[in-house]
Design a protein around this motif. Structure first.
Motif, PDB file in Angstrom:
ATOM      1  N   HIS A   1       0.276   9.972   3.372  1.00 46.29           N
ATOM      2  CA  HIS A   1       1.124   9.821   4.548  1.00 46.29           C
ATOM      3  C   HIS A   1       0.860   8.475   5.220  1.00 46.29           C
ATOM      4  O   HIS A   1       1.779   7.790   5.665  1.00 46.29           O
ATOM      5  CB  HIS A   1       0.887  10.969   5.535  1.00 46.29           C
ATOM      6  N   ARG A   2      -0.415   8.070   5.298  1.00 49.76           N
ATOM      7  CA  ARG A   2      -0.772   6.757   5.838  1.00 49.76           C
ATOM      8  C   ARG A   2      -0.063   5.654   5.050  1.00 49.76           C
ATOM      9  O   ARG A   2       0.444   4.695   5.620  1.00 49.76           O
ATOM     10  CB  ARG A   2      -2.291   6.560   5.774  1.00 49.76           C
ATOM     11  N   ALA A   3      -0.018   5.824   3.744  1.00 52.34           N
ATOM     12  CA  ALA A   3       0.655   4.841   2.894  1.00 52.34           C
ATOM     13  C   ALA A   3       2.152   4.759   3.219  1.00 52.34           C
ATOM     14  O   ALA A   3       2.726   3.662   3.275  1.00 52.34           O
ATOM     15  CB  ALA A   3       0.442   5.194   1.425  1.00 52.34           C
ATOM     16  N   VAL A   4       2.767   5.902   3.453  1.00 51.30           N
ATOM     17  CA  VAL A   4       4.191   5.914   3.827  1.00 51.30           C
ATOM     18  C   VAL A   4       4.390   5.200   5.162  1.00 51.30           C
ATOM     19  O   VAL A   4       5.313   4.390   5.323  1.00 51.30           O
ATOM     20  CB  VAL A   4       4.737   7.360   3.892  1.00 51.30           C
TER      21      VAL A   4
ATOM     22  N   PRO B   1       0.817  -1.226   0.000  1.00 48.47           N
ATOM     23  CA  PRO B   1       0.000   0.000   0.000  1.00 48.47           C
ATOM     24  C   PRO B   1       0.847   1.271   0.000  1.00 48.47           C
ATOM     25  O   PRO B   1       0.337   2.351  -0.292  1.00 48.47           O
ATOM     26  CB  PRO B   1      -0.822  -0.096   1.284  1.00 48.47           C
ATOM     27  N   GLY B   2       2.117   1.144   0.329  1.00 49.57           N
ATOM     28  CA  GLY B   2       2.998   2.298   0.295  1.00 49.57           C
ATOM     29  C   GLY B   2       3.111   2.909  -1.094  1.00 49.57           C
ATOM     30  O   GLY B   2       3.459   4.076  -1.245  1.00 49.57           O
ATOM     31  N   LEU B   3       2.787   2.111  -2.101  1.00 49.74           N
ATOM     32  CA  LEU B   3       2.821   2.633  -3.466  1.00 49.74           C
ATOM     33  C   LEU B   3       1.811   3.762  -3.670  1.00 49.74           C
ATOM     34  O   LEU B   3       1.971   4.590  -4.561  1.00 49.74           O
ATOM     35  CB  LEU B   3       2.566   1.505  -4.466  1.00 49.74           C
ATOM     36  N   ILE B   4       0.784   3.788  -2.843  1.00 49.84           N
ATOM     37  CA  ILE B   4      -0.225   4.853  -2.944  1.00 49.84           C
ATOM     38  C   ILE B   4       0.417   6.218  -2.697  1.00 49.84           C
ATOM     39  O   ILE B   4      -0.023   7.214  -3.252  1.00 49.84           O
ATOM     40  CB  ILE B   4      -1.393   4.594  -1.967  1.00 49.84           C
TER      41      ILE B   4
END
Length: 130
Positions: A52-55, A23-26
């Motif tokens: 930021h949530r994805a990071v 999900p970090g790709l978001i």
């Protein structure tokens, strides 16, 4: 047998780590918010918060991947992952107006928690014996 339990535990930590890294790709492709979470927002602040949530998920995933190989990190990373996953599950389950696409995400977190519990048992059983 003990070696295979240890390896399975490490693989489970790694699998949950990858589940969090993806999900970090978001953060890099905010256009995927709609397909992943069912969220369509024209509000730049909301988009920024979701990116930021994805990071943060990617960082947790990276920590889980590292913890698969460094036993000293497993418990602190497990605690961080459990708090994050349990809080999301609680928020989704107590929000009747939450988008339906969040239910599978919360279910994935439940499965991830079970996998992390198994990983912890398997890797601790390995390290607890001489």
């Amino acid at each position: 047998m003990r070696l295979s339990a240890h390896v399975i535990g490490m693989l489970l930590f790694g699998a949950v780590g990858l589940l969090n890294v993806l999900p970090g790709l978001i953060a890099l492709m905010p256009s995927k918010l709609a397909t992943t979470y069912g969220v369509m927002t024209d509000d730049p602040t909301s988009t920024l918060l979701l990116r930021h949530r994805a990071v943060m998920l990617a960082l947790l995933g990276g920590a889980l991947l590292v913890a698969a190989f460094l036993p000293a990190l497993r418990i602190p990373v497990l605690i961080a992952a459990a708090v994050g996953k349990l809080s999301f599950i609680a928020l989704v389950s107590t929000s009747p107006d939450a988008h339906a696409k969040l239910t599978p995400v919360a279910l994935a977190d439940v499965i991830a928690l079970v996998a992390l519990a198994a990983a912890t048992i398997l890797t601790r059983a390995w390290t607890a014996r001489p």
